[in-house]
Scaffold this motif. Sequence first.
Motif, PDB file in Angstrom:
ATOM      1  N   ASP A  18     -20.661   2.864 -13.968  1.00 52.23           N
ATOM      2  CA  ASP A  18     -20.847   2.812 -15.583  1.00 52.23           C
ATOM      3  C   ASP A  18     -21.807   4.268 -15.986  1.00 52.23           C
ATOM      4  O   ASP A  18     -21.714   4.487 -16.876  1.00 52.23           O
ATOM      5  N   GLY A  19     -22.664   4.299 -14.775  1.00 55.74           N
ATOM      6  CA  GLY A  19     -23.435   5.624 -14.945  1.00 55.74           C
ATOM      7  C   GLY A  19     -24.037   5.968 -13.762  1.00 55.74           C
ATOM      8  O   GLY A  19     -24.038   5.560 -12.685  1.00 55.74           O
ATOM      9  N   LEU A  20     -24.866   7.317 -13.909  1.00 57.92           N
ATOM     10  CA  LEU A  20     -25.753   7.871 -12.504  1.00 57.92           C
ATOM     11  C   LEU A  20     -26.864   7.866 -13.139  1.00 57.92           C
ATOM     12  O   LEU A  20     -27.392   8.511 -14.324  1.00 57.92           O
ATOM     13  N   VAL A  21     -28.122   7.778 -12.543  1.00 55.26           N
ATOM     14  CA  VAL A  21     -29.266   8.181 -12.653  1.00 55.26           C
ATOM     15  C   VAL A  21     -29.869   8.913 -11.291  1.00 55.26           C
ATOM     16  O   VAL A  21     -30.007   8.713 -10.352  1.00 55.26           O
ATOM     17  N   PHE A  22     -30.504  10.056 -11.889  1.00 62.91           N
ATOM     18  CA  PHE A  22     -31.066  11.000 -11.115  1.00 62.91           C
ATOM     19  C   PHE A  22     -32.507  10.981 -11.236  1.00 62.91           C
ATOM     20  O   PHE A  22     -33.096  11.528 -12.255  1.00 62.91           O
ATOM     21  N   ASN A  23     -33.133  10.362 -10.235  1.00 59.80           N
ATOM     22  CA  ASN A  23     -34.631  10.083 -10.532  1.00 59.80           C
ATOM     23  C   ASN A  23     -35.510  11.370 -10.109  1.00 59.80           C
ATOM     24  O   ASN A  23     -35.124  12.075  -8.920  1.00 59.80           O
ATOM     25  N   VAL A  24     -36.499  11.841 -10.763  1.00 61.53           N
ATOM     26  CA  VAL A  24     -37.369  13.066 -10.400  1.00 61.53           C
ATOM     27  C   VAL A  24     -38.532  12.209  -9.727  1.00 61.53           C
ATOM     28  O   VAL A  24     -39.211  11.634 -10.407  1.00 61.53           O
ATOM     29  N   ILE A  25     -38.845  12.631  -8.325  1.00 61.94           N
ATOM     30  CA  ILE A  25     -39.689  11.837  -7.600  1.00 61.94           C
ATOM     31  C   ILE A  25     -40.561  12.982  -6.792  1.00 61.94           C
ATOM     32  O   ILE A  25     -39.978  13.456  -5.925  1.00 61.94           O
TER      33      ILE A  25
END
Length: 524
Positions: free
Chosen positions: A223-230
Amino acid sequence: MKLTTRLKLSLGALALAAAAPMATAQAQTHGGTLRMIVQPEPPILIPALNQQAPTQFVAGKIYESLLTYSFDLKPQPGLAESWEVAPDGLAYTFHLRDGVKWHDGKPFTADDVVFSLSELLPKTHARARVILGRYLDKVEKVDDHTVTVRLKTPFPAFILMFEPGFAPMMPKHIYAGTDYMKNPANQKPVGTGPFMFQEWKRGEYIKLVRNPNYWKKGQPYLDGLVFNVIPDSASRAVAFERGSVDVLRGGDVDNVDVKRLRALPNVEYTTQGWEMFSPQAYLMFNMRTPPLDNVKVRQAVMAALNRKLIVNNIFFGLGKVATSPFVTTEMFYDKNMPPIDFDMKKARALIKESGIDPGAYTLRFLSFPYGSTWDRLGEYVKQSMEQLGFNINMEATDAGGWASRTGNWDFDLTLNYTYQYGDPALGVQRLYAAANMVKGSPFANVQGYNNPEADKLWTEAASEVDPAKRQALYTKIQTMLVNDVANGFLVDMEFPTLYRGNIKNLVQTAIGLNETFSDVYIQK
């Protein structure tokens, strides 16, 4: 264009290979969101305008190119479902897929290919600009779904440049006649890929959502992709350990943590997916800056660096000592290069031979903001050079600042790693040819290396169709680059990917996690 029987058989095999995964993939699980990390945060998501690794990683799901590549670097269908190469190597005809649409609903056609290859990329893309400027004669639209690319001279490496980071197809209807760098679409990318831009909350995450009109029937599955900024490496490791992210890309965590994380339950590990890129880490000397214009000084710095220590204690074994500006996996790599051994006594003798007083110089060392491994490497290089008597001033910056300053030659020393793209004519020549001594990109000849004899050999080697003759030419080039210390080549890097065991089809090609993820799914 007439094909040889061998090429026809080859194309038929490719078509069958491409069809097989799609036929079995329809039964796979739909739904779910794949949670990843992007670090450092990219300055932009347009691969035609920025080629830094984080941009390529995220944008590879939004934008596509004509081809992709198997682990052994054989071309596979992408937006082109088939292609033909003229017997003389001067023409490539691509047959485009029918029914492909841009995310705004407009059709993808031959006009977009002609525009991308002949207008936009030659002006904006540091790597493609060199290749297209030197070899491209013209790009011809045969019909809405057929394009012929004609070259001035044979260029065997040409077929390897059609992955999304190198030759992304860009929408003509959005970019034609505009200031490419200031186009409003740069803030909301429009591609043909399986995922569409949804939201970018700076400093926190980038979200992509499923493209319901993707040309592969039934895909993508996610359904989707999340690219977290850590920003912090330790925090990224904790996020994976606690299950709040599903995938770790090479460089996401400190190399010292890889072994521990790999041993966690239900974690898969692979080093595949980097065959096209073959990254090498190196120290860049700005040769416009005394005393770095002195080859004896550069040789001294290399002798002062214990590269085995760098591999074992800074990269924690993920790589090997570089012996040439060509990585060991690069085509035409020659293992018989003059060795550069760690020898502080020799390093000090070379400084004496150079005739300079190192204490008279304070050199600006621009930090490479890609994590703690690079911080430690920078500190080690600094200490080694201080042992030779230099004064070193470390200057911190972020990814955008590093790219801008390096691309504009505003540094004395900095670290970098670049992809070599299978063939040296694509990924290595750009770093050393005088013709690519241009401002604007950190992935050109920004160090200012100038060797007319090597330039002549680069041109000959790139157009030579006989592999044995190409090898002889590239061996001469490598010898020159090593002797001149054209860059401080340090480590042939190895990037691991760690991911949850229920994530399927994650790494399937030579461009690995830069792929579209159209057939990636989460097993329930």
